[in-house]
Scaffold this active site. Structure first.
Site, PDB file in Angstrom:
ATOM      1  N   GLN A   1       0.797  -1.219   0.000  1.00  0.00           N
ATOM      2  CA  GLN A   1       0.000   0.000   0.000  1.00  0.00           C
ATOM      3  C   GLN A   1       0.837   1.280   0.000  1.00  0.00           C
ATOM      4  O   GLN A   1       0.325   2.338  -0.361  1.00  0.00           O
ATOM      5  CB  GLN A   1      -0.966  -0.013   1.187  1.00  0.00           C
ATOM      6  CG  GLN A   1      -2.031  -1.106   1.044  1.00  0.00           C
ATOM      7  CD  GLN A   1      -2.941  -1.194   2.243  1.00  0.00           C
ATOM      8  OE1 GLN A   1      -2.596  -1.834   3.234  1.00  0.00           O
ATOM      9  NE2 GLN A   1      -4.095  -0.573   2.184  1.00  0.00           N
TER      10      GLN A   1
ATOM     11  N   ARG B   1       4.211   0.460  12.947  1.00  0.00           N
ATOM     12  CA  ARG B   1       3.949  -0.894  12.437  1.00  0.00           C
ATOM     13  C   ARG B   1       3.971  -0.862  10.909  1.00  0.00           C
ATOM     14  O   ARG B   1       3.169  -0.170  10.296  1.00  0.00           O
ATOM     15  CB  ARG B   1       2.575  -1.384  12.943  1.00  0.00           C
ATOM     16  CG  ARG B   1       2.201  -2.727  12.380  1.00  0.00           C
ATOM     17  CD  ARG B   1       0.811  -3.220  12.797  1.00  0.00           C
ATOM     18  NE  ARG B   1       0.533  -4.421  12.021  1.00  0.00           N
ATOM     19  CZ  ARG B   1      -0.621  -4.729  11.460  1.00  0.00           C
ATOM     20  NH1 ARG B   1      -1.680  -3.946  11.617  1.00  0.00           N
ATOM     21  NH2 ARG B   1      -0.743  -5.822  10.744  1.00  0.00           N
TER      22      ARG B   1
ATOM     23  N   HIS C   1       1.350  -9.094   4.865  1.00  0.00           N
ATOM     24  CA  HIS C   1       0.164  -8.234   4.737  1.00  0.00           C
ATOM     25  C   HIS C   1      -0.319  -8.370   3.285  1.00  0.00           C
ATOM     26  O   HIS C   1      -0.172  -7.454   2.479  1.00  0.00           O
ATOM     27  CB  HIS C   1       0.513  -6.791   5.099  1.00  0.00           C
ATOM     28  CG  HIS C   1      -0.688  -5.951   5.449  1.00  0.00           C
ATOM     29  ND1 HIS C   1      -0.837  -5.308   6.669  1.00  0.00           N
ATOM     30  CD2 HIS C   1      -1.789  -5.626   4.749  1.00  0.00           C
ATOM     31  CE1 HIS C   1      -1.983  -4.636   6.681  1.00  0.00           C
ATOM     32  NE2 HIS C   1      -2.574  -4.808   5.528  1.00  0.00           N
TER      33      HIS C   1
ATOM     34  N   GLU D   1      -4.734 -10.318   9.189  1.00  0.00           N
ATOM     35  CA  GLU D   1      -6.131 -10.516   8.797  1.00  0.00           C
ATOM     36  C   GLU D   1      -6.395 -11.764   7.946  1.00  0.00           C
ATOM     37  O   GLU D   1      -6.704 -11.675   6.748  1.00  0.00           O
ATOM     38  CB  GLU D   1      -6.662  -9.270   8.085  1.00  0.00           C
ATOM     39  CG  GLU D   1      -6.637  -8.056   8.989  1.00  0.00           C
ATOM     40  CD  GLU D   1      -7.321  -6.843   8.396  1.00  0.00           C
ATOM     41  OE1 GLU D   1      -7.540  -6.794   7.188  1.00  0.00           O
ATOM     42  OE2 GLU D   1      -7.633  -5.935   9.179  1.00  0.00           O
TER      43      GLU D   1
ATOM     44  N   ASN E   1      -7.305  -5.833  14.752  1.00  0.00           N
ATOM     45  CA  ASN E   1      -7.653  -4.674  13.932  1.00  0.00           C
ATOM     46  C   ASN E   1      -9.156  -4.492  14.040  1.00  0.00           C
ATOM     47  O   ASN E   1      -9.905  -5.456  13.878  1.00  0.00           O
ATOM     48  CB  ASN E   1      -7.295  -4.910  12.460  1.00  0.00           C
ATOM     49  CG  ASN E   1      -5.821  -5.219  12.249  1.00  0.00           C
ATOM     50  OD1 ASN E   1      -5.008  -5.062  13.162  1.00  0.00           O
ATOM     51  ND2 ASN E   1      -5.475  -5.655  11.049  1.00  0.00           N
TER      52      ASN E   1
ATOM     53  N   TYR F   1     -12.491  -1.845  12.993  1.00  0.00           N
ATOM     54  CA  TYR F   1     -12.986  -0.650  12.313  1.00  0.00           C
ATOM     55  C   TYR F   1     -14.457  -0.384  12.566  1.00  0.00           C
ATOM     56  O   TYR F   1     -14.895   0.751  12.660  1.00  0.00           O
ATOM     57  CB  TYR F   1     -12.763  -0.782  10.790  1.00  0.00           C
ATOM     58  CG  TYR F   1     -11.312  -0.688  10.404  1.00  0.00           C
ATOM     59  CD1 TYR F   1     -10.738   0.533  10.070  1.00  0.00           C
ATOM     60  CD2 TYR F   1     -10.499  -1.818  10.401  1.00  0.00           C
ATOM     61  CE1 TYR F   1      -9.395   0.624   9.727  1.00  0.00           C
ATOM     62  CE2 TYR F   1      -9.154  -1.732  10.062  1.00  0.00           C
ATOM     63  CZ  TYR F   1      -8.614  -0.514   9.735  1.00  0.00           C
ATOM     64  OH  TYR F   1      -7.273  -0.423   9.410  1.00  0.00           O
TER      65      TYR F   1
ATOM     66  N   GLU G   1      -4.742  -2.026  14.491  1.00  0.00           N
ATOM     67  CA  GLU G   1      -5.278  -1.083  13.488  1.00  0.00           C
ATOM     68  C   GLU G   1      -6.608  -0.539  13.963  1.00  0.00           C
ATOM     69  O   GLU G   1      -7.431  -1.284  14.492  1.00  0.00           O
ATOM     70  CB  GLU G   1      -5.529  -1.767  12.131  1.00  0.00           C
ATOM     71  CG  GLU G   1      -4.322  -2.020  11.291  1.00  0.00           C
ATOM     72  CD  GLU G   1      -4.666  -2.688   9.945  1.00  0.00           C
ATOM     73  OE1 GLU G   1      -5.748  -2.429   9.384  1.00  0.00           O
ATOM     74  OE2 GLU G   1      -3.821  -3.489   9.489  1.00  0.00           O
TER      75      GLU G   1
HETATM   76  C1  GAL Z   1      -7.475  -3.423   6.949  1.00  0.00           C
HETATM   77  C2  GAL Z   1      -6.209  -3.773   6.210  1.00  0.00           C
HETATM   78  C3  GAL Z   1      -5.450  -2.598   5.678  1.00  0.00           C
HETATM   79  C4  GAL Z   1      -6.289  -1.422   5.255  1.00  0.00           C
HETATM   80  C5  GAL Z   1      -7.446  -1.186   6.212  1.00  0.00           C
HETATM   81  C6  GAL Z   1      -8.423  -0.112   5.791  1.00  0.00           C
HETATM   82  O1  GAL Z   1      -8.397  -4.468   6.878  1.00  0.00           O
HETATM   83  O2  GAL Z   1      -5.346  -4.476   7.065  1.00  0.00           O
HETATM   84  O3  GAL Z   1      -4.621  -3.057   4.657  1.00  0.00           O
HETATM   85  O4  GAL Z   1      -6.655  -1.518   3.958  1.00  0.00           O
HETATM   86  O5  GAL Z   1      -8.170  -2.361   6.417  1.00  0.00           O
HETATM   87  O6  GAL Z   1      -9.395  -0.592   4.937  1.00  0.00           O
END
Ligand code: GAL
Length: 513
Positions: free
Chosen positions: A48, A106, A151, A196, A336, A338, A408
């Site tokens: 990325q 990281r 990754h 992941e 991680n 979100y 994350e």
């Molecule tokens: C995670 C992933 C990252 C990044 C992030 C935001 O799942 O580890 O590479 O893309 O989501 O979408």
């Protein structure tokens, strides 16, 4: 929450901070500060950010091949070929990390950059030097490197043998891990083997969009799941047996934990099954007392497979030996996080929703967003902070008093936007939930923002921005500039609390610190 610009930038910033503090005031107590030793960081991944896709003899990964293919070349017309050019501009990344006062950074190592053939027969001196320098300069700046071995960047040579669906990957990943430890374990003490598994296995094979773009939702996600567990365990055990005594570091695996809530009280059991199916499949084999697959998932998969006419479960069994091999192979719980989803049974004739909790086909369930959700730039990621505290408590309830590291957490915005108030709010509210979970007794020791800088967000390309620092992708030098969220995060780190003197951000903006 969106905040109005009032008159002039300064006033808007002050107002933002005031409102944020007022907002926090409701649930906030002065005890809620980050304890001594709590570590703050930010994350990126090699494909990325690095670019340099074939520089100095790097081998191709499945992502290089995918975005160079005719079928995908029209996709925004974007690739990770140059990305943020961190292969050349990595000093700027270290500078950004140092400017914010991060405790750690990281980043991930690109397998084919170090091993162009995927195997240890050829080791790239340039690849080895690249990460070596990065590690040295980070350490010199007082920033701890936290290194992810994988990754999503599989060498094409290994994909061509079946990639994560071929059990051979367990030994190949072990070989790669051993080589990387032998290069850097003298200077790196925190390792994440695989990022992941649910993305590598379920997201990839259920939809066939992510590299290697193979759609095979019946067996592949589950074969891959088992091999991810074994490959991780192999890498853990190699560290344990060959490096730990000398280097004394820690190793874990970073799982993506979507929090799942029931739509109605009738869906409580389904929600728990959903969590086991998405989180448990990647955590239970390592962190539970019994080892192996979560029993409810195992039962579900047996029943579904039988109904479908298979003589054996599509979820491949672990032998007793394999179970033992995987069990206990983590020194902390890396997650991680979100977003949160709500789950309910699919209605007659309704297709099961299969976005993230890709097992919902097996669960015959549908995922919805929490009512009243707000969003950043990605409508698959509703903002729902309370889910984070519940998730962290669930981890403790499931796996005991394990050390938890948030590897994350972050929010996407789009377009040019240095005044990213929405990210400031997201990070503040999610970090608040971490602190509340810590008050509940969850042993969280670190928190990582995704991402340090804007980067190539897979199929969402460059317009989806996760960075604390904006990257100018038009500029050949890929210059980086701090967003408001970078100043905010720096102030949180400096004061070790979410409420800090208003002057902190101002002083940073004025270049006075
Ligand atoms: C995670 C992933 C990252 C990044 C992030 C935001 O799942 O580890 O590479 O893309 O989501 O979408």
């Amino acid at each position: 929450m969106r905040l109005q610009r009032i008159v002039g930038e300064d006033r808007a910033i002050r107002t933002n901070i005031y409102l944020r503090n007022a907002l926090l005031g409701t649930a906030w107590s002065s005890r809620l500060e980050f304890p001594p030793g709590f570590q703050f960081g930010a994350a990126t991944s090699s494909y990325q950010i690095e670019g340099g896709w074939d520089a100095d003899g790097k081998g191709p990964s499945i992502w290089d091949r995918l975005f160079h293919s005719a079928a995908n070349s029209g996709y925004f017309n974007q690739t990770g070929d140059v990305a943020a050019d961190s292969y050349h501009q990595w000093r700027q990344d270290v500078k950004a990390a140092a400017d914010m006062g991060l405790d750690f950074y990281r980043f991930s190592i690109s397998w084919p950059r170090i091993l162009p053939t995927g195997r240890t027969n050829v080791v790239s001196p340039a690849g080895v030097r690249y990460y070596s320098q990065l590690i040295d300069v980070l350490l010199a700046a007082g920033i701890k490197p936290v290194v992810t071995l994988y990754h999503f960047e599989l060498p094409v040579t290994i994909q061509d043998l079946g990639g994560w669906t071929n059990p051979l990957i367990v030994d190949l990943f072990g070989e790669y891990a051993r080589l990387v430890y032998s290069l850097y374990a003298d200077r790196v003490d925190t390792w994440i083997t695989i990022n992941e598994g649910i993305v590598i296995c379920d997201l990839t094979y259920n939809f066939g969009q992510f590299a290697p773009q193979i759609k095979e939702p019946t067996f592949a996600p589950f074969l891959c799941n088992k091999h991810v567990m074994l490959a991780h365990a192999k890498a853990y055990r190699i560290y344990d047996e060959e490096f730990r005594a000398k280097c004394g570091g820690k190793v874990s695996i970073a799982n993506n934990l979507l929090w799942v809530e029931p739509v109605t009280p009738d869906d409580l059991e389904l929600a728990e099954l959903g969590r086991q199916h998405s989180i448990g499949r990647f955590s239970h084999p390592i962190f539970s007392k019994e080892g192996g697959w979560p029993p409810t998932t195992e039962k579900l998969m047996r029943a579904v497979s039988r109904r479908e006419g298979y003589s054996q479960s599509r979820l491949p069994a672990f032998t007793d030996e394999e179970k033992k091999f995987v069990q206990g192979t983590a020194d902390f719980f890396s997650l991680n996080h979100y977003t949160t989803s709500m789950i309910r049974p699919a209605r007659a004739g309704e297709a099961p929703g299969t976005w993230f909790i890709n097992g919902s086909a097996e669960l015959n369930a549908v995922l919805e967003h929490p009512p009243g959700s707000t969003y950043g730039a990605l409508d698959i990621m509703p903002i729902y902070p309370p889910g984070f505290r519940r998730l962290l408590n669930w981890v403790r309830q499931q796996y005991g008093d394990v050390e938890v590291f948030v590897s994350e957490n972050g929010l996407a915005t789009s377009g040019t936007n240095l005044e990213d108030h929405i990210r400031v709010d997201y990070l503040t509210r999610y970090m608040e939930q971490v602190l509340l979970a810590m008050e509940d007794g969850v042993r969280v020791t670190g928190y990582t923002v995704w991402s340090l800088i804007d980067n190539f967000e897979w199929f969402d390309g460059y317009n989806t921005k996760f960075g604390l620092y904006e990257v100018d992708f038009e500029d050949p030098a890929r210059s980086r500039r701090p967003r408001l969220s970078a100043h905010h995060y720096a102030c949180v780190i400096k004061h070790r609390r979410l409420k800090y003197p208003e002057s902190c951000v101002q002083e940073r903006r004025n270049g006075r610190r």
